[in-house]
Scaffold this active site. Sequence first.
Site, PDB file in Angstrom:
ATOM      1  N   ASP A 275     -16.352 -22.060  -4.814  1.00 15.33           N
ATOM      2  CA  ASP A 275     -17.566 -21.254  -4.694  1.00 15.33           C
ATOM      3  C   ASP A 275     -18.228 -21.560  -3.360  1.00 15.33           C
ATOM      4  O   ASP A 275     -18.768 -20.680  -2.695  1.00 15.33           O
ATOM      5  CB  ASP A 275     -18.555 -21.592  -5.814  1.00 15.33           C
TER       6      ASP A 275
ATOM      7  N   THR B 257       0.810  -1.211   0.000  1.00 14.05           N
ATOM      8  CA  THR B 257       0.000   0.000   0.000  1.00 14.05           C
ATOM      9  C   THR B 257       0.849   1.270   0.000  1.00 14.05           C
ATOM     10  O   THR B 257       0.310   2.359   0.026  1.00 14.05           O
ATOM     11  CB  THR B 257      -0.940   0.022   1.220  1.00 14.05           C
ATOM     12  N   GLY B 258       2.145   1.115   0.018  1.00 11.57           N
ATOM     13  CA  GLY B 258       3.000   2.296  -0.102  1.00 11.57           C
ATOM     14  C   GLY B 258       3.683   2.717   1.190  1.00 11.57           C
ATOM     15  O   GLY B 258       4.135   3.849   1.303  1.00 11.57           O
TER      16      GLY B 258
ATOM     17  N   HIS C 251     -22.928 -18.047 -12.907  1.00  9.28           N
ATOM     18  CA  HIS C 251     -22.499 -16.945 -12.036  1.00  9.28           C
ATOM     19  C   HIS C 251     -22.914 -15.605 -12.648  1.00  9.28           C
ATOM     20  O   HIS C 251     -23.420 -14.721 -11.975  1.00  9.28           O
ATOM     21  CB  HIS C 251     -20.975 -16.914 -11.896  1.00  9.28           C
TER      22      HIS C 251
ATOM     23  N   GLU D 133     -19.767 -20.747 -15.534  1.00 10.72           N
ATOM     24  CA  GLU D 133     -19.487 -19.307 -15.420  1.00 10.72           C
ATOM     25  C   GLU D 133     -20.702 -18.477 -15.817  1.00 10.72           C
ATOM     26  O   GLU D 133     -20.983 -17.436 -15.238  1.00 10.72           O
ATOM     27  CB  GLU D 133     -18.284 -18.910 -16.279  1.00 10.72           C
TER      28      GLU D 133
HETATM   29  P1  ADP Z   1       4.477  -1.549   1.296  1.00  7.00           P
HETATM   30  O1  ADP Z   1       5.752  -1.058   1.889  1.00  7.00           O
HETATM   31  O2  ADP Z   1       3.260  -0.953   1.916  1.00  7.00           O
HETATM   32  O3  ADP Z   1       4.396  -3.036   1.224  1.00  7.00           O
HETATM   33  P2  ADP Z   1       5.608  -0.397  -1.021  1.00  7.00           P
HETATM   34  O4  ADP Z   1       5.773   1.027  -0.651  1.00  7.00           O
HETATM   35  O5  ADP Z   1       6.809  -1.265  -0.923  1.00  7.00           O
HETATM   36  O6  ADP Z   1       4.431  -1.032  -0.204  1.00  7.00           O
HETATM   37  O7  ADP Z   1       5.018  -0.439  -2.494  1.00  7.00           O
HETATM   38  C1  ADP Z   1       5.555  -1.276  -3.501  1.00  7.00           C
HETATM   39  C2  ADP Z   1       5.393  -0.614  -4.864  1.00  7.00           C
HETATM   40  O8  ADP Z   1       4.007  -0.481  -5.185  1.00  7.00           O
HETATM   41  C3  ADP Z   1       5.923   0.788  -4.912  1.00  7.00           C
HETATM   42  O9  ADP Z   1       7.259   0.788  -5.272  1.00  7.00           O
HETATM   43  C4  ADP Z   1       5.061   1.463  -5.954  1.00  7.00           C
HETATM   44  O10 ADP Z   1       5.510   1.175  -7.248  1.00  7.00           O
HETATM   45  C5  ADP Z   1       3.735   0.780  -5.779  1.00  7.00           C
HETATM   46  N1  ADP Z   1       2.844   1.525  -4.877  1.00  7.00           N
HETATM   47  C6  ADP Z   1       2.339   1.082  -3.710  1.00  7.00           C
HETATM   48  N2  ADP Z   1       1.531   1.986  -3.153  1.00  7.00           N
HETATM   49  C7  ADP Z   1       1.529   3.056  -3.971  1.00  7.00           C
HETATM   50  C8  ADP Z   1       0.887   4.334  -3.932  1.00  7.00           C
HETATM   51  N3  ADP Z   1       0.066   4.674  -2.928  1.00  7.00           N
HETATM   52  N4  ADP Z   1       1.117   5.188  -4.954  1.00  7.00           N
HETATM   53  C9  ADP Z   1       1.925   4.838  -5.979  1.00  7.00           C
HETATM   54  N5  ADP Z   1       2.553   3.662  -6.064  1.00  7.00           N
HETATM   55  C10 ADP Z   1       2.369   2.765  -5.088  1.00  7.00           C
HETATM   56 ZN    ZN Z   2     -17.694 -21.025  -9.816  1.00  5.09          ZN
END
Ligand code: ADP
Ligand code: ZN
Length: 496
Positions: free
Chosen positions: A385, A88-89, A314, A311
Amino acid sequence: MNVNILPLLFLVALCVGVWVMMDRRTAVAGASREAPVRHQVSFDQIGGQEHAKRELREALDFLRYRDRIKSLGIRPLKGILLTGPPGTGKTLMAKAAATYTDSVFLAASGSEFVEMYVGVGAQRVRELFRKARQQAKKENKDSAIIFIDEIDVVGGRRGQHSHQEYDQTLNQLLTEMDGMSTTQSPLVLVMAATNRADILDSALLRPGRFDRQIQVDLPDKEGRLHILRIQTAGKPLRRDVSLEHIARETFGFSGAQLEALVNEAAIAALRAGEQQINQEMFRDSVDKVLMGERTGRRPTDDELQRVAVHELGHAIVSELMRPGTVSHITIAPRGNALGFVRQIPEADRYLYTLEQLQEQVNVALGGCLAEEHHYGNRSTGAQNDFVQASSLARTIVVCGLSRIGIVDEEHLPEAVLDTEVRFILAEQERITREILRPYREDIAEFAADIVRDESLDGSAFREWLTKVQTKKSVPSPTSSDVVSVPYVASTELTLQ
Ligand code: ADP
Ligand code: ZN
Ligand code: MG
């Protein structure tokens, strides 16, 4: 709300065969161990996460406006804990924090501290802090940020591990943080990341240690759009590409998964010898990130037909429940799935009503019941499922939405839960069977189209569905019609 909606995220796609974990964690960039990072990351390169970014910037102002902090006698901040799912960044944020405060940046991962030999971890922690100060001095900077990823590996509650090593490492970390000068340059700020804040030793969270916690969540739709814009910047996109649409289709994706998605789409363009990336390449890449690579597996024609029927089941239920939500139907084997329907989530959702949960159970059961209608029997393809449907049913019960009313999950006897789950499933099975009945003779026709084309778009599917409904004068139920099916124990069902 303390409801675990994670199982619901998995409904984004329904598949035959074994369900693939969506969380295909991209290897953590533990890249240059303890080496200063040269290329700079700024907050502008982080999409979404507005709340987390604002909180972090505020916290970092402690470092930027040191004199004011001092004059007010505020205790300087020593540690910031970033919590949230992988990808998640969090690492990006720590790097951006270093840029923002003009600090040197050193990164390490909790797992690096854990060795078989007692004392090694503690030694490494000491080394890390020493290096941070040294590096800052060398580069003539006033501050250093130490980033410790996966802090839970060393920061789990003490005394729980059989190994003394963990305790020593954690103790050393606490000692270093306590000993950190808050007045002398260079100042050291420790940032740590975890997705298991709940298991951290409370000593870590005490004032003067990690006293700021910042939650970094999976991005919402706006956040995903922002991340897609960042990740596609400078890449040649064809005019038909709608990042809005992709953002809508990628509910539950992390930033890292979105990054992987854009990369996959670019690779697809390269393979196709195209100069630009088009919408279809993005669509296929969503499948790929969700479900894995296409496999070389080649099911028999009979199997393909059955997968298509399944499918389609579904898809029909999904479309009847929530019109316009079928993105596409495919029987190209990917990962562990033989085929799947991808649904477009209407909007990011964090709360579910009983009706919505029941609808999802119906969609999950649609596959095997279409098989039943068409072949008169079922196959093993619905196993996952059922896992999904059961988990939804369990959610219904433990959230107090079932006929037994409010329950305390902790004290709910296993047998009662089991009975209720079975009851709900049997009930919804019956409902789903009726929902699909009007379509039973027509399933074969469209299934053949799916087998021929391997993958069909939601719009083609909707055309077919409307045709069948007009032919049979099945009223095309709006979702509220279907939803209002009474949730009763006995009476035979009358759908209309
Ligand atoms: P975490 O540390 O939370 O596991 P990372 O910061 O290592 O996540 O993210 C891995 C890659 O994913 C980053 O290098 C980037 O390319 C992409 N990424 C993750 N979150 C973002 C975000 N919010 N905005 C842009 N790119 C992101
Ligand atoms: Zn199925
Ligand atoms: Mg990371």
